[in-house]
Motif scaffolding. Structure first.
Motif, PDB file in Angstrom:
ATOM      1  N   ARG A 157       0.778  -1.126  -0.065  1.00  0.00           N
ATOM      2  CA  ARG A 157      -0.224  -0.025  -0.116  1.00  0.00           C
ATOM      3  C   ARG A 157       0.898   1.168  -0.070  1.00  0.00           C
ATOM      4  NH1 ARG A 157      -3.926   0.222  -2.137  1.00  0.00           N
ATOM      5  NH2 ARG A 157      -4.989  -1.423  -0.800  1.00  0.00           N
ATOM      6  N   LYS A 158       1.765   1.166   0.823  1.00  0.00           N
ATOM      7  CA  LYS A 158       2.638   2.578   0.869  1.00  0.00           C
ATOM      8  C   LYS A 158       3.607   2.518  -0.539  1.00  0.00           C
ATOM      9  CE  LYS A 158       4.400   5.514   3.479  1.00  0.00           C
ATOM     10  NZ  LYS A 158       3.770   6.825   3.811  1.00  0.00           N
ATOM     11  N   ALA A 159       3.920   1.397  -0.929  1.00  0.00           N
ATOM     12  CA  ALA A 159       4.824   1.255  -2.038  1.00  0.00           C
ATOM     13  C   ALA A 159       4.119   1.788  -3.373  1.00  0.00           C
ATOM     14  CB  ALA A 159       5.090  -0.066  -2.432  1.00  0.00           C
ATOM     15  N   ILE A 160       2.626   1.848  -3.258  1.00  0.00           N
ATOM     16  CA  ILE A 160       1.668   2.321  -4.427  1.00  0.00           C
ATOM     17  C   ILE A 160       1.579   3.742  -4.125  1.00  0.00           C
ATOM     18  CG2 ILE A 160      -0.677   2.248  -5.189  1.00  0.00           C
ATOM     19  CD1 ILE A 160      -0.897  -0.836  -4.408  1.00  0.00           C
ATOM     20  N   ASP A 161       1.236   4.129  -2.799  1.00  0.00           N
ATOM     21  CA  ASP A 161       1.403   5.676  -2.725  1.00  0.00           C
ATOM     22  C   ASP A 161       2.475   6.249  -3.077  1.00  0.00           C
ATOM     23  OD1 ASP A 161      -1.242   5.034  -1.320  1.00  0.00           O
ATOM     24  OD2 ASP A 161      -0.433   4.883   0.532  1.00  0.00           O
ATOM     25  N   LEU A 162       3.675   5.877  -2.903  1.00  0.00           N
ATOM     26  CA  LEU A 162       4.815   6.629  -3.076  1.00  0.00           C
ATOM     27  C   LEU A 162       5.005   6.576  -4.708  1.00  0.00           C
ATOM     28  CD1 LEU A 162       7.168   5.640  -0.217  1.00  0.00           C
ATOM     29  CD2 LEU A 162       6.276   7.817  -0.661  1.00  0.00           C
ATOM     30  N   LEU A 163       5.052   5.362  -5.376  1.00  0.00           N
ATOM     31  CA  LEU A 163       4.999   5.358  -6.767  1.00  0.00           C
ATOM     32  C   LEU A 163       3.948   6.238  -7.522  1.00  0.00           C
ATOM     33  CD1 LEU A 163       5.254   1.338  -7.399  1.00  0.00           C
ATOM     34  CD2 LEU A 163       6.839   3.303  -8.258  1.00  0.00           C
ATOM     35  N   THR A 164       2.876   6.369  -6.972  1.00  0.00           N
ATOM     36  CA  THR A 164       1.936   7.356  -7.585  1.00  0.00           C
ATOM     37  C   THR A 164       2.363   8.710  -7.369  1.00  0.00           C
ATOM     38  OG1 THR A 164       0.048   5.873  -7.301  1.00  0.00           O
ATOM     39  CG2 THR A 164      -0.487   7.986  -7.684  1.00  0.00           C
ATOM     40  N   ARG A 165       2.882   9.119  -6.242  1.00  0.00           N
ATOM     41  CA  ARG A 165       3.626  10.622  -6.102  1.00  0.00           C
ATOM     42  C   ARG A 165       4.501  10.771  -6.905  1.00  0.00           C
ATOM     43  NH1 ARG A 165       4.908  11.385  -0.005  1.00  0.00           N
ATOM     44  NH2 ARG A 165       6.037  13.237  -0.787  1.00  0.00           N
ATOM     45  N   TRP A 166       5.624   9.664  -7.028  1.00  0.00           N
ATOM     46  CA  TRP A 166       6.604   9.782  -8.136  1.00  0.00           C
ATOM     47  C   TRP A 166       6.201  10.000  -9.473  1.00  0.00           C
ATOM     48  CZ3 TRP A 166       8.052   6.267 -12.109  1.00  0.00           C
ATOM     49  CH2 TRP A 166       9.335   6.524 -12.502  1.00  0.00           C
ATOM     50  N   MET A 167       5.276   9.159  -9.966  1.00  0.00           N
ATOM     51  CA  MET A 167       4.723   9.174 -11.379  1.00  0.00           C
ATOM     52  C   MET A 167       3.994  10.644 -11.587  1.00  0.00           C
ATOM     53  SD  MET A 167       3.364   5.368 -11.507  1.00  0.00           S
ATOM     54  CE  MET A 167       2.811   5.277 -13.030  1.00  0.00           C
ATOM     55  N   ASN A 168       3.392  11.062 -10.474  1.00  0.00           N
ATOM     56  CA  ASN A 168       2.777  12.304 -10.710  1.00  0.00           C
ATOM     57  C   ASN A 168       3.909  13.738 -11.001  1.00  0.00           C
ATOM     58  OD1 ASN A 168       0.311  11.566 -10.520  1.00  0.00           O
ATOM     59  ND2 ASN A 168      -0.017  11.932  -8.581  1.00  0.00           N
ATOM     60  N   LEU A 169       5.036  13.345 -10.103  1.00  0.00           N
ATOM     61  CA  LEU A 169       6.232  14.419 -10.272  1.00  0.00           C
ATOM     62  C   LEU A 169       7.113  14.344 -11.251  1.00  0.00           C
ATOM     63  CD1 LEU A 169       7.056  14.613  -6.440  1.00  0.00           C
ATOM     64  CD2 LEU A 169       5.972  16.666  -7.871  1.00  0.00           C
ATOM     65  N   SER A 170       7.506  12.933 -11.546  1.00  0.00           N
ATOM     66  CA  SER A 170       8.224  12.711 -12.584  1.00  0.00           C
ATOM     67  C   SER A 170       7.990  13.300 -13.963  1.00  0.00           C
ATOM     68  CB  SER A 170       8.752  11.343 -12.538  1.00  0.00           C
ATOM     69  OG  SER A 170       9.684  11.065 -13.502  1.00  0.00           O
ATOM     70  N   PRO A 171       9.109  13.869 -14.575  1.00  0.00           N
ATOM     71  CA  PRO A 171       8.854  14.495 -15.911  1.00  0.00           C
ATOM     72  C   PRO A 171       8.625  13.159 -17.139  1.00  0.00           C
ATOM     73  CG  PRO A 171      10.838  14.906 -15.499  1.00  0.00           C
ATOM     74  CD  PRO A 171      10.376  14.505 -14.190  1.00  0.00           C
ATOM     75  N   ILE A 172       9.510  12.019 -16.603  1.00  0.00           N
ATOM     76  CA  ILE A 172       9.404  10.872 -17.609  1.00  0.00           C
ATOM     77  C   ILE A 172       9.150   9.769 -16.641  1.00  0.00           C
ATOM     78  CG2 ILE A 172      10.925   9.495 -19.097  1.00  0.00           C
ATOM     79  CD1 ILE A 172      12.695  12.005 -19.724  1.00  0.00           C
TER      80      ILE A 172
END
Length: 442
Positions: A157-172
């Protein structure tokens, strides 16, 4: 016979993306400019550029102290690096936010290398505690690293939350990231959420003429299997045998064809695995033999069972020997059929196989053996069609010109309405032959 495919046989869990910590943590941000996280995934989804942050500078004296830590990490001396970091930390009271973030960035990497994952995560939390003090590239890199660490700890669950944050911030954002998030959802049995992520990754690669990774197909296949979509599972397995032709995929594909009634395809897939010497399980070998029998290829069926018994992959039970005998008989290999039926009958608990053996003996003009086998069958009992056995014995007796015994056998057969007409015809024939021979003797 349809092979049943259990979940454990169908799906081997895809390999987790190994944490690229050395590439994420020890990036050029320590010694020069920052590199955005996700460089390894620089293939796919391009996003609008975010406004560049104005962060504090990394001063020369701080740079030199961190460079001393780098010496230990390059040598793989993690305890030495940790000791150096603790000494540096005691002098960091006047460091700016960016410098402290780099310090904890090193802490995170060193703790990870020492397998102190909780300490590593705590350090990375300090890195991103004040995002305005660090370049966006360092923030995204840290988020991705933390997501993988939580994945290692099975905190999906925490992995998903952080991945989603990362995907929203990362330009690529590349396909690998979608796969990782999809796998996390899969691990939580959130199949409807996992499917869009893995499909995005697979479709992205295929749309560019590239072959998706094997473990991507494996994850996609597993999700569709859990959702009960056998047709999609088959499509994915067909891709796997084309791009990654492992015997296990041929076997799984055969099983899935069986679930949708595509028996010819089931046969061909299982035969392909057999030709690759990958089918050694008794159940699968017998399944293949039955499929050949169903496709009117008894010789191949017999060869498979015969070899399986000789290789000790198929147990020579009464039932298996019976099937082997029947396959040889259907293939017109009577000389091979008889010995197998003899062994099958000897191992049987009742007389039914002896009754069948009597029929085989009669077909091969082995009259005495036909009568003897019939007697054993009747003595043992359990004969499914006693009327048919009496007809076999009667025919053997009459052929041997033992008319009275033959007539007695046919009268027993006539007690069953299924054989009464045929038995009476033989009785009339036997009586006529007996009378004719008696007249010749006068």
């Amino acid at each position: 016979m349809v092979t049943r495919i259990v979940k454990s046989a169908l799906f081997a869990a895809p390999l987790m993306l190994a944490p690229a910590l050395s590439g994420v943590v020890l990036q050029d941000t320590v010694f020069a400019k920052h590199v955005s996280a996700g460089t390894a995934f620089a293939q796919e989804e391009q996003k609008p550029k975010h406004k560049t942050r104005k962060t504090p500078a990394l001063r020369e004296n701080v740079y030199k102290k961190l460079a001393e830590v780098q010496v230990f990490t390059d040598a793989g001396d993690w305890n030495g690096a940790l000791k150096e970091l603790n000494e540096i930390k005691s002098e960091s009271s006047k460091w700016n936010g960016y410098e402290l973030a780099q310090l904890y960035n090193y802490y995170g990497f060193v703790y990870y290398s020492l397998e102190r994952y909780n300490d590593s995560l705590n350090a990375y939390e300090r890195v991103i505690a004040n995002p305005d003090d660090i370049p966006e590239g360092l923030e995204t890199a840290t988020l991705f690293t933390m997501a993988q660490l939580y994945f290692i700890q099975e905190n999906y669950r925490k992995a998903i939350d952080l991945l989603t944050r990362w995907m929203n911030l990362s330009p690529i954002v590349g396909a690998d990231a979608y796969v990782l998030r999809g796998q996390a959802h899969y691990s939580l049995n959130e199949f409807d959420k996992a499917l869009p992520d893995i499909n995005w990754a697979v479709n992205d690669y295929e749309g560019k003429g590239k072959i998706p990774k094997e473990n991507w197909f494996a994850l996609q296949r597993a999700i569709y299997y859990e959702k009960g979509d056998n047709k999609m599972v088959i499509k994915i397995l067909e891709k796997l045998v084309r791009h990654y032709p492992k015997t296990s995929y041929w076997r799984q594909l055969s099983g899935m064809y069986g679930t949708v009634g595509r028996e010819k395809d089931q046969l061909h897939s299982l035969e392909a695995a057999y030709m690759m010497n990958a089918v050694k399980n008794e159940k699968e070998l017998l399944n293949l033999a039955y499929l050949f029998l169903g496709e009117e290829a008894p010789y191949k069926a017999a060869k498979i069972i015969d070899k399986g018994i000789k290789d000790k992959n198929i147990e020579p039970t009464s039932k298996n020997l019976e099937v082997l005998s029947q396959a040889w008989r259907m293939a017109q290999e009577i000389k091979k059929s008889l010995p197998e039926m003899e062994k099958a009958a000897a191992k049987s608990d009742n007389g039914d196989l002896y009754a069948r053996l009597a029929g085989l003996y009669l077909d091969n003009d082995m009259l005495d053996k036909a009568i003897d086998a019939g007697k054993v069958a009747l003595k043992r009992g359990g004969v499914k069609r006693a009327d048919s056995l009496h007809i076999v014995m009667g025919m053997a007796y009459v052929t041997k010109k033992q008319y009275d015994s033959g007539i007695s056998s046919f009268k027993e057969a006539a007690k069953d309405k299924r054989s009464v007409k045929f038995a009476n015809q033989w009785i009339q024939f036997a009586e006529a032959e007996k009378h004719r021979e008696q007249q010749l003797k006068l």
